[in-house]
Structures are given as C-alpha cells and as structure tokens.
Design an enzyme around this catalytic site. Structure first.
Site: not given
Ligand SMILES: *Cc1c(COP(=O)(O)O)cnc(C)c1O
Length: 469
Positions: A112
C-alpha cells in the site's frame, strides 16, 4: 481527464476533485470517462526506464493537466526515493517461469505504500494550492492504516483518523499505526472499533453518505475506493511486463485480493493497452470473489479471520468498478445491483456480463492449510526465500494451472514476511527479522482509543478532535 461515478448520479469531476472526494456523492466510485491508451510502441519505448520514469508516464495519462509536469515529477521522485530498494518493485524468480514482485520496500513494509506515498504528496500539493484543510477517515484491516498514517503524519493540511477492527490486525500492523506519538504527529488519530473490518468499512461509508457531516469536516478517504490510489498501482504491472518481455509477450499476474483495488489496477493497465494474459483473483477463505466468478452469485457471508488479515473482507468495494464495465458502463444496472446488495445481502450477475470478463479474470480460493504449505514449499524450493501469508495465497493460486505454463507468471508479493512472523515461523521454522528501520517497534508506547461499532459515537469523536485541534 474527466471522471464519472459508477452510479451515474453525481457530476463528473477532474482528477483533483476525485482525489479530495474519494467516494462520489451518489455512493458510487469514480472511473475515467474513457480509458486513456498507450500504443504498443509507446509501451515498448519504456523498456529500461526507472520505476519513477514509468510511474510519471502512466500517472500523467490519468492526472491530465490537473497537476503541472514539474510538480507531478517531483511528487513521483520523492515518493519512490523513499523506498529501500532502488528498483522499487523488484522481481524475484521462485521457479520455472514464475516470479514474485516484491511490493513491500516502502516505509511500512506493505504494497500500500506504493500508492500511499504518492497520495500523501498529491494531497499536500492540491491543498496548498487551494488553501484548504481536510479530514481523512479510513478503515483498515491492517496495512492501509499504517501506510496512510505514514503518508499523512505531520502534514499541515490534513488530519487522519484510522479505524481498525479491535484485536483483528496483527501486532506488527497495529503497532505500526499506534506507536506514532501525538507529539510527533498531532494530526494522527487511531480508533479500535469493536467489530470487524466490514463494520469499519460500513461506518466509513455511512460517514461519506452523511452529507452535512462530510461537508462540516471536509471529509476525504484514503481507502482503495479513492481513484488516486488505483493509478500508482497500475505502474508496477507495466514495469513487471516490461522486464519479462512485454509488450511483445503476454504476462499473467496472480494477485492476493481483498478490496479488489490492487487487481483492478491490473485491469486498468490492460485497458491502457498493456498485453496481459490473465489476472488471477487469489482469495483466502473469505472467498466472495471466487464464488461470484464461479457461480455468478455475489452473496455476503460472515468474515472468517485468517492468517492473511488484509484479505479478510466480504465486501470488495472496488469490484463495483469492474461491474460497471461488465455491464457496458450502464450505471442504472450497477445501481440496481448495489441496491439489491444493501437490501438483501446479495445480487446475481448476468451470464452475459460475466462472459465479458472470464477471458481476463480467473479466481482461486486458498485455505489456511494450503497457505502454510505454500510458505514452506517456496522456502524449500528456493533455498530459503521467505514469503508472507498474503503472498502465499497468491503463489498457491498461481499454481492451480489456470494459465499455460509458457506464460510468465508474476505473483504480487504484498507484504514483507516480518509483518506476519508467526505464520512464517510455523511454516518454515525461521522467524523473519524486521528491517533495521523498524527495530524497537515492540518497545514503543501505543496511542489509540477503543470505540463501539456505533456511527453516532464515532462521528462525535471525530468532530471533537477536529474541532478541538
Ligand atoms: C491490502 C492488502 C491486500 C489486498 O489488496 P486489495 O487492493 O484490497 O485487494 C493484500 N495483501 C496485503 C498485504 C494488503 O495489505
């Protein structure tokens, strides 16, 4: 570049307003009015470029002339300059024609950061220009919160409130959010909600749907419903494809999926013109997306806590963006489905709508035992490479034989293994170490308030902090 709502009842907006608004006023999500395109020659021309160069080129398409070139260039350079790996999103080979793309080299060790580091700087730029202040409220199942706090802390024109489901994030995830001290960052507020991630997300949606409240505090969102989060994520699909022979060779991606933001960014890259063979939706036991792709029925279920908590979600908000395209961009159809979901907890996708995307998307559900097994298997097969449980869900889905084995398969590695040390140690006997910049995390003091799953109480809390600040 103009953006429209998937529900068709909000005005079109430019990039800056979409950035500040998050969710559209009609409850829909913003999408570009038309997909901008890069030609195959233009994509090929990016071979050998740095990550920041590709990011600038791709983002330019979606930002349009809302932000001038120099400012956007600086934002992108600063954001990726903060990453610990100079490739930003390096590929690691884990088997024949199989790679993981490490997206966890940002400040909070999760993918993120790739978008959030850009988002924080975009806010700064736009709010400064407009002389405005905003209140960001977010819901997190773990990683969004810390990445958002890291991007917003100490910024003068934004306050941030992050709701996490009490006791349902990993300790590392919680501590990354809650150890930010009020002296260092008085604009950061952590709230532990007595409920699930979906409860947090429902509270957030209700706040956005409360127009007077929204205006009163200048509410904005950083969840992946914010279009400005999706755009920077489309970039690494391009860099991975370029590294593996694209655009002259198709590449497949397996994406550990929660809110459908990350994988939707892959779809965006495809609409932009990047040749992608397949996008695999990898779900843990919370498999609503796998079920909808297999049965056409989108039906809410209770959330099951798993060792990949960032995917413990039943309502995948960004799926609405795909529905919009599946239904030929018919906002009345999308609104009908969403109304049904609110009223009855389910809707059914037409066969025609599903048929339009089955050559792009596959889905696979990976249970807890298979997740652990995959962490161990990758460790043994690579002579010691550690993956986290989210990544393991992706690798397991990638190995289900859904794509021809001569197509390069890239699994997005969404978190550093040290964020989930218990699962990794259980599977391999090795406890992954936190990178140096995070040492001491377990000794630091935590700052957060516990609130009930009650909209009125949470709104009062936010009002009090914003007003009193
Ligand atoms: C947020 C997240 C996901 C999922 O991503 P999305 O965009 O919500 O589908 C998968 N793995 C990790 C470690 C995350 O932080």
């Amino acid at each position: 570049m103009e953006y429209i709502s998937t529900r068709g009842q909000a005005d079109g907006q430019g990039f800056e307003d979409v950035l500040l608004a998050g969710l559209a006023r009609d409850g829909g999500l913003y999408v570009p009015e038309a997909w901008p395109r890069l030609s195959t020659d233009e994509i090929r021309g990016m071979r050998g470029w740095s990550y920041a160069d590709v990011a600038y080129r791709v983002m330019r398409l979606f930002v349009g002339d809302a932000i001038d070139s120099d400012a956007l260039r600086t934002i992108v350079d600063d954001a990726y300059g903060a990453f610990r790996h100079q490739s930003v999103a390096p590929l690691v080979e884990i088997g024949p024609n199989a790679w993981v793309m490490e997206l966890f080299h940002g400040p909070t060790l999760a993918f993120k950061d790739v978008a959030m580091q850009v988002l924080g700087r975009l806010y700064d730029h736009v709010l400064e220009k407009r002389d405005q202040h905003i209140t960001i409220v977010g819901a997190t199942s773990g990683d969004t919160g810390s990445a958002a706090i890291e991007a917003i802390r100490g910024r003068k024109r934004a306050s941030i409130f992050i709701m996490h489901p009490k006791g349902r994030t990993s300790e590392v995830q919680r501590r990354q959010m809650t150890t930010v001290s009020p002296e260092d960052a008085p604009n950061v507020h952590n709230i532990a909600i007595e409920g699930t991630f979906d409860d947090c997300q429902a509270l957030l949606k209700s706040m956005f749907n409360d127009a007077p409240f929204r205006d009163e505090i200048s509410l904005s969102g950083v969840n992946s419903i914010n279009w400005a989060r999706i755009v920077p994520q489309a970039v690494y699909y391009v860099t991975a494809a370029l590294a593996l022979g694209g655009p002259d060779r198709k590449v497949a991606f397996s994406v550990p999926t929660g809110n459908f933001g990350d994988i939707f960014a892959g779809y965006v890259a495809m609409q932009m013109g990047l040749p992608i063979e397949r996008l695999i939706i990898a779900s843990n036991s919370n498999d609503i997306l796998t079920r909808v792709m297999q049965t056409r029925e989108h039906k809410l279920d209770a959330v099951v806590p798993t060792m990949s908590p960032s995917m413990d979600i039943q309502v995948s908000s960004n799926f609405e963006r795909l529905l919009f395209d599946m239904y030929g961009r018919d906002s009345d159809a999308v609104r009908g489905l969403m109304d049904a979901l609110n009223a009855t907890g389910r809707f059914e996708i037409s066969q025609a709508a599903l048929d339009g995307v089955t050559d792009v998307f596959n889905a696979a559900r990976v249970d807890e035992a298979q997740t652990l097994e995959m962490i161990g298997q990758v460790y043994r097969e690579t002579g010691g490479y550690l993956i986290d449980p989210h990544t393991a869900v992706g690798v397991a889905a990638a190995r289900r034989g859904l794509v021809d084995s001569d197509v390069p398969m890239v699994t997005l590695s969404t978190a550093h293994p040290a964020k989930f040390p218990e699962a990794v140690e259980q599977a391999t006997g090795v406890r992954p170490k936190l990178p140096a910049h995070m040492e001491g995390l377990f000794e630091r003091e935590e700052y957060y308030d516990v609130l009930p799953n009650d909209l009125g109480v949470v709104q009062e809390y936010v009002r009090g902090k914003v007003g009193g600040a």
